[in-house]
Design a protein around this motif. Structure first.
Motif, PDB file in Angstrom:
ATOM      1  N   THR A   1       0.833  -1.194   0.000  1.00  0.00           N
ATOM      2  CA  THR A   1       0.000   0.000   0.000  1.00  0.00           C
ATOM      3  C   THR A   1       0.868   1.243   0.000  1.00  0.00           C
ATOM      4  OG1 THR A   1      -1.705  -1.163   1.233  1.00  0.00           O
ATOM      5  CG2 THR A   1      -1.811   1.236   1.224  1.00  0.00           C
ATOM      6  N   ARG A   2       0.560   2.169  -0.876  1.00  0.00           N
ATOM      7  CA  ARG A   2       1.359   3.386  -0.967  1.00  0.00           C
ATOM      8  C   ARG A   2       1.147   4.263   0.252  1.00  0.00           C
ATOM      9  NH1 ARG A   2       0.738   5.191  -7.323  1.00  0.00           N
ATOM     10  NH2 ARG A   2       2.404   3.842  -8.137  1.00  0.00           N
ATOM     11  N   MET A   3       2.209   4.871   0.676  1.00  0.00           N
ATOM     12  CA  MET A   3       2.145   5.742   1.840  1.00  0.00           C
ATOM     13  C   MET A   3       1.488   7.067   1.460  1.00  0.00           C
ATOM     14  SD  MET A   3       6.041   4.923   3.072  1.00  0.00           S
ATOM     15  CE  MET A   3       5.925   5.536   4.751  1.00  0.00           C
ATOM     16  N   PRO A   4       0.676   7.616   2.336  1.00  0.00           N
ATOM     17  CA  PRO A   4       0.026   8.900   2.046  1.00  0.00           C
ATOM     18  C   PRO A   4       0.940  10.073   2.406  1.00  0.00           C
ATOM     19  CG  PRO A   4      -0.709   8.103   4.154  1.00  0.00           C
ATOM     20  CD  PRO A   4       0.251   7.060   3.629  1.00  0.00           C
ATOM     21  N   ILE A   5       0.509  11.254   2.032  1.00  0.00           N
ATOM     22  CA  ILE A   5       1.193  12.465   2.485  1.00  0.00           C
ATOM     23  C   ILE A   5       0.827  12.694   3.945  1.00  0.00           C
ATOM     24  CG2 ILE A   5       1.386  14.959   2.187  1.00  0.00           C
ATOM     25  CD1 ILE A   5       0.866  14.581  -0.756  1.00  0.00           C
ATOM     26  N   TYR A   6       1.827  12.963   4.755  1.00  0.00           N
ATOM     27  CA  TYR A   6       1.644  13.158   6.199  1.00  0.00           C
ATOM     28  C   TYR A   6       1.972  14.616   6.531  1.00  0.00           C
ATOM     29  CZ  TYR A   6       0.850  10.425  10.479  1.00  0.00           C
ATOM     30  OH  TYR A   6       0.295   9.852  11.592  1.00  0.00           O
TER      31      TYR A   6
ATOM     32  N   LEU B   1       6.146  14.187   2.946  1.00  0.00           N
ATOM     33  CA  LEU B   1       6.063  14.856   4.239  1.00  0.00           C
ATOM     34  C   LEU B   1       5.752  16.335   4.031  1.00  0.00           C
ATOM     35  CD1 LEU B   1       6.388  13.906   7.158  1.00  0.00           C
ATOM     36  CD2 LEU B   1       8.774  14.639   7.064  1.00  0.00           C
ATOM     37  N   ASP B   2       4.870  16.851   4.832  1.00  0.00           N
ATOM     38  CA  ASP B   2       4.444  18.258   4.769  1.00  0.00           C
ATOM     39  C   ASP B   2       4.549  18.831   6.181  1.00  0.00           C
ATOM     40  OD1 ASP B   2       3.220  20.696   4.084  1.00  0.00           O
ATOM     41  OD2 ASP B   2       1.213  19.874   4.467  1.00  0.00           O
ATOM     42  N   VAL B   3       5.659  19.486   6.467  1.00  0.00           N
ATOM     43  CA  VAL B   3       5.940  19.993   7.811  1.00  0.00           C
ATOM     44  C   VAL B   3       5.632  21.481   7.854  1.00  0.00           C
ATOM     45  CG1 VAL B   3       7.661  20.233   9.632  1.00  0.00           C
ATOM     46  CG2 VAL B   3       7.752  18.268   8.079  1.00  0.00           C
ATOM     47  N   LYS B   4       4.767  21.872   8.770  1.00  0.00           N
ATOM     48  CA  LYS B   4       4.402  23.281   8.890  1.00  0.00           C
ATOM     49  C   LYS B   4       4.747  23.771  10.295  1.00  0.00           C
ATOM     50  CE  LYS B   4       0.840  23.074   5.368  1.00  0.00           C
ATOM     51  NZ  LYS B   4       1.813  23.504   4.345  1.00  0.00           N
ATOM     52  N   TYR B   5       5.726  24.656  10.366  1.00  0.00           N
ATOM     53  CA  TYR B   5       6.074  25.341  11.605  1.00  0.00           C
ATOM     54  C   TYR B   5       5.197  26.593  11.684  1.00  0.00           C
ATOM     55  CZ  TYR B   5      10.150  22.276  11.588  1.00  0.00           C
ATOM     56  OH  TYR B   5      10.974  21.172  11.579  1.00  0.00           O
ATOM     57  N   ILE B   6       4.309  26.620  12.656  1.00  0.00           N
ATOM     58  CA  ILE B   6       3.281  27.666  12.721  1.00  0.00           C
ATOM     59  C   ILE B   6       3.709  28.706  13.754  1.00  0.00           C
ATOM     60  CG2 ILE B   6       0.814  28.066  12.901  1.00  0.00           C
ATOM     61  CD1 ILE B   6       0.490  24.973  12.809  1.00  0.00           C
TER      62      ILE B   6
ATOM     63  N   GLU C   1      10.378  20.121   2.190  1.00  0.00           N
ATOM     64  CA  GLU C   1       9.116  19.639   2.760  1.00  0.00           C
ATOM     65  C   GLU C   1       8.609  20.533   3.883  1.00  0.00           C
ATOM     66  OE1 GLU C   1      12.291  17.932   5.415  1.00  0.00           O
ATOM     67  OE2 GLU C   1      12.027  18.318   3.269  1.00  0.00           O
ATOM     68  N   CYS C   2       9.412  21.502   4.286  1.00  0.00           N
ATOM     69  CA  CYS C   2       9.072  22.367   5.425  1.00  0.00           C
ATOM     70  C   CYS C   2       8.551  23.718   4.958  1.00  0.00           C
ATOM     71  CB  CYS C   2      10.293  22.565   6.326  1.00  0.00           C
ATOM     72  SG  CYS C   2      10.963  21.038   6.999  1.00  0.00           S
ATOM     73  N   GLU C   3       7.691  24.293   5.765  1.00  0.00           N
ATOM     74  CA  GLU C   3       7.110  25.598   5.468  1.00  0.00           C
ATOM     75  C   GLU C   3       6.834  26.327   6.778  1.00  0.00           C
ATOM     76  OE1 GLU C   3       3.368  27.390   2.827  1.00  0.00           O
ATOM     77  OE2 GLU C   3       3.316  25.318   3.556  1.00  0.00           O
ATOM     78  N   ILE C   4       7.114  27.613   6.794  1.00  0.00           N
ATOM     79  CA  ILE C   4       6.802  28.444   7.956  1.00  0.00           C
ATOM     80  C   ILE C   4       5.495  29.175   7.680  1.00  0.00           C
ATOM     81  CG2 ILE C   4       7.570  30.343   9.428  1.00  0.00           C
ATOM     82  CD1 ILE C   4      10.437  29.636   8.704  1.00  0.00           C
TER      83      ILE C   4
ATOM     84  N   GLY D   1      -3.888  24.881   4.841  1.00  0.00           N
ATOM     85  CA  GLY D   1      -2.847  24.578   3.869  1.00  0.00           C
ATOM     86  C   GLY D   1      -2.259  23.195   4.008  1.00  0.00           C
ATOM     87  N   ALA D   2      -2.844  22.353   4.855  1.00  0.00           N
ATOM     88  CA  ALA D   2      -2.308  21.011   5.064  1.00  0.00           C
ATOM     89  C   ALA D   2      -2.542  20.160   3.822  1.00  0.00           C
ATOM     90  CB  ALA D   2      -2.951  20.368   6.290  1.00  0.00           C
ATOM     91  N   ARG D   3      -1.487  19.507   3.341  1.00  0.00           N
ATOM     92  CA  ARG D   3      -1.573  18.705   2.118  1.00  0.00           C
ATOM     93  C   ARG D   3      -1.848  17.241   2.388  1.00  0.00           C
ATOM     94  NH1 ARG D   3       3.789  18.902   0.559  1.00  0.00           N
ATOM     95  NH2 ARG D   3       3.258  17.479  -1.013  1.00  0.00           N
ATOM     96  N   GLY D   4      -1.675  16.786   3.618  1.00  0.00           N
ATOM     97  CA  GLY D   4      -1.747  15.367   3.910  1.00  0.00           C
ATOM     98  C   GLY D   4      -3.139  14.868   4.229  1.00  0.00           C
ATOM     99  N   SER D   5      -3.347  13.564   4.004  1.00  0.00           N
ATOM    100  CA  SER D   5      -4.582  12.912   4.436  1.00  0.00           C
ATOM    101  C   SER D   5      -4.466  12.447   5.880  1.00  0.00           C
ATOM    102  CB  SER D   5      -4.891  11.719   3.532  1.00  0.00           C
ATOM    103  OG  SER D   5      -3.824  10.783   3.538  1.00  0.00           O
ATOM    104  N   LEU D   6      -3.233  12.414   6.416  1.00  0.00           N
ATOM    105  CA  LEU D   6      -2.987  12.159   7.831  1.00  0.00           C
ATOM    106  C   LEU D   6      -2.298  13.383   8.423  1.00  0.00           C
ATOM    107  CD1 LEU D   6      -1.707   8.454   7.818  1.00  0.00           C
ATOM    108  CD2 LEU D   6      -4.037   9.287   8.169  1.00  0.00           C
TER     109      LEU D   6
END
Length: 702
Positions: A291-296, A326-331, A351-354, A375-380
């Motif tokens: 199973t393919r891994m989702p965007i987290y 990976l979608d990392v958001k530093y808020i 993969e990181c965004e402020i 703005g979250a791109r992941g399904s998890l």
């Protein structure tokens, strides 16, 4: 090991060299020796093809072949390209995304060079005032696409070229050269940054008030409804009248109610401990490895955390998950320049965004999370705090658990382990409390299908469940407990993980007091929101869950507030007996006296017993035994925080008293060998083993 240096800053008519140093001594190649690569042209007249998965492009072998030819033709070493192709096929991405995720290509230089090859202007900054902001524009925060800009000389479209269709797009561009006047090239991060800035005022208003507007019955924006205020005032007047007219009878009734509440809470925790003793947890995992891994998506809210930035970025980077997924958001708060500058100095990956949260409404963690969720791109989606050190395999375990569960499994809670338990008696008892909560009580609630007051960090959500329940309440200062209850009311279950997150707890009394005040105030908000319509809450939760909710939230609040009264009841009773009036003590009062003693001392024994049972060998060896004598003082401090929370609830309900973090002490204490994936004692270990994960410098007990 491969080392790649790519120079993409030259103009299209100049030579661009790529040096790939491989063990096979791959020679240097001139990009100009190959036909100039052509990239996909996307205009407002010809929109991007619809994808089967909005978060991921459709991949075929033909498209991979195009990308493979493109990048090897550009001089990138074949081993790199083939490795990226294998990763793209496994992850459902593109070779281009994999090369960028591996930092073999620098995005800004890469897209600048693509613009030169196409003969288009490149922009590294978009004026947010030029963005044509439509209702659907925020979709571009979650996936790449063209952005329309309005300039003085007309409209232009900012596009992000792709390598996979460069041959067909080059032909289209040559056939319609006039389109160059209406197109510019920008990197995906440049486009997202412009969208965040252009619609921030409307977006932050919607994020702050949407739950209150769409589901006002779930919002803590208003502390009390008119009816609640009337009922509470009426009850208070009746209680005062009863104490004035029938003081002894009223005191006896109050005594009985509080005694039963204390006893019920103790029975709940005894049941959790008994289940933990006889029923070890089992590890759930998916067996379909193909199973393919989702965007987290990882949401990490920060405020005044500049000192924590280096360690935090390193810990998040250590998580085992493909960087391309990976979608990392530093808020950060928009005015928190120190934290933003500290993050920018860390050389964040692509993969990181402020995310900068505008100053509007309450400055709370849930408001920041709700804003960034747009703005979250992941399904998890997972939530972490600044001081967290999650086990590297935590995302993998959460994904496997979600795959093994059904559609009703909407959330997973990872256990939290306290790193600095040996600092002083406050941190030691805090560690005991966390151990009993996250390793005994919450697993018990999960197994019995009860609502779970989530921890404020290391929560993993299905995005659909999060959005269906309205997300976080920006006005609730313990958004975790509120969201856990709401998930259950909407029919979702919360599960537990084994991979722990290590964090540091407050060691200073004043810091501990502010944190505990916020927790108790938020639980009061959660209870008041749920009890606006008790019948509806009973119906949505079910009878058993409703009772457990009352014991967990109302029981904790009341026990914290009236804990000193139990001492007074016991002292008054013994004083009455010592005065020689023992013969007139009724049987009921004698029973109440002994129940008071059992409740007080039973609670003081159950508190350390539950935490000690779930401790690892290392934790047991580092908790000083004489600190257990401070448990009565610890509970009196909780009572103090409870009364402080009550006054804040009336005066400043949405005040968020932030917990400061000491970067130096956090880094030092988190080198201790605390548990990660197996944060449970030996007799609770699962029979089915999962791969042992280690947080750097932290050895799991075994």
């Amino acid at each position: 090991m491969f080392f790649t240096t790519i120079d993409l800053s030259s103009r299209c008519n100049c030579s661009v060299f790529t040096r790939v140093m491989l063990p096979s001594k791959t020679p240097n190649r001139r990009l100009s020796d190959k036909p100039p690569p052509q990239l996909q042209l996307v205009s407002h007249a010809e929109p991007r093809p619809q994808l089967t998965d909005p978060d991921r492009p459709v991949n075929t072998e033909a498209l991979y072949d195009c990308e493979h030819r493109f990048f090897t033709g550009c001089g990138i070493g074949k081993p790199h390209v083939e490795e990226a192709r294998r990763a793209a096929a496994a992850n459902g991405t593109t070779i281009e995304k994999e090369l960028i995720a591996r930092r073999l290509i620098q995005p800004e230089l890469y897209y600048r060079w693509l613009a030169d090859e196409l003969g288009l202007d490149y922009v590294d900054h978009i004026n947010p005032d030029e963005v044509v902001h439509l209702a659907s524009t925020d979709v571009l925060l979650r996936r790449d696409g063209p952005l329309r800009l309005s300039r003085a000389n007309g409209q232009v479209t900012a596009i992000t070229p792709e390598a996979k269709r460069h041959e067909a797009d080059a032909a289209r561009l040559r056939a319609r050269p006039a389109l160059r006047r209406h197109l510019v090239v920008a990197s995906p991060s440049t486009i997202r940054r412009a969208i965040w800035e252009s619609g921030q005022e409307q977006r932050v208003r919607e994020s702050t008030f949407r739950l209150d507007q769409d589901h006002c019955e779930h919002s803590a924006r208003h502390v009390l409804t008119g009816m609640q205020g009337f009922v509470l005032a009426l009850m208070l007047c009746l209680c005062i009248a009863a104490f004035l007219i029938w003081p002894l009878s009223a005191l006896t009734v109050l005594h009985v109610v509080l005694t039963m509440l204390f006893s019920a809470g103790i029975l709940l925790r005894l049941s959790a401990l008994a289940m933990a003793l006889r029923r070890p947890d089992t590890v759930r995992g998916g067996s379909d490895i193909e199973t393919r891994m989702p965007i987290y998506t990882l949401l990490i809210p920060l405020y005044d955390e500049a000192a924590m930035a280096p360690a935090l970025v390193a810990r998040i980077d250590a998580l085992r998950w493909p960087k391309s997924l990976l979608d990392v958001k530093y808020i950060c708060e928009a005015g928190d320049e120190a934290t933003i500058e500290a993050l920018e100095a860390q050389d964040l990956g692509p993969e990181c965004e402020i995310v900068r949260v505008p100053a509007f409404g309450p400055r709370t963690k849930p408001k920041a999370l709700q804003y960034a969720l747009r703005g979250a791109r992941g399904s998890l989606i997972a939530v972490y705090d600044a001081e967290d050190k999650p086990a590297p395999g935590q995302l993998l375990e959460a994904w496997a658990t979600f795959r093994a569960g059904d559609d009703q499994l909407g959330c997973l809670q990872a256990p939290l382990a306290v790193a600095n338990l040996r600092s002083n008696w406050i941190s030691g008892l805090f560690a005991l409390e966390y151990s009993g909560l996250f390793r005994v009580l919450i697993p018990f609630l999960a197994r019995t299908g009860m609502p779970i007051p989530l921890g404020g960090t290391s929560n993993h959500f299905k995005r659909a469940a999060l959005e269906n329940t309205g997300g976080w309440d920006p006005h609730n200062v313990t958004e975790d407990a509120d969201l856990g209850l709401r998930l259950h009311a909407y029919g979702y279950r919360t599960g537990i993980l084994k991979c722990a997150t290590v964090e540091s707890c407050p060691v200073q009394l004043d810091v501990w007091k502010r944190q505990r005040t916020r927790w108790l105030k938020g639980w009061a908000q959660t209870w008041l929101v749920a009890m606006r319509n008790p019948v509806a809450t009973w119906s949505s939760l079910g009878p058993a869950a409703f009772v457990v909710f009352q014991l967990l939230i109302a029981g904790m609040l009341i026990s914290a507030l009236v804990h000193p009264l139990m001492y007074l009841f016991i002292a008054f009773s013994f004083a009455w007996i010592a005065s020689g009036h023992a013969s007139v003590v009724s049987d009921m009062h004698a029973v109440l006296l002994w129940m008071d003693a059992v409740n007080i001392f039973g609670n003081y024994l159950l508190f350390p017993a539950t935490g000690w049972f779930a401790f690892t060998a290392y934790e047991r060896s580092h908790l000083k035994r004489h600190w257990l004598l401070m448990i009565p003082a610890y509970w009196l401090l909780i009572s103090l925080a409870g009364w402080r929370a009550l006054t804040q609830l009336l005066a400043n309900a949405h005040l968020w008293e932030k917990t400061p973090h000491d970067a130096e002490s956090s880094a030092k204490t988190q080198q201790d060998p605390l548990p990660t994936c197996e944060a449970v004692p030996e007799n609770q270990r699962p029979r089915q083993k999962i791969p042992m994960e280690r947080v750097k410098g932290i050895e799991p007990s075994s």
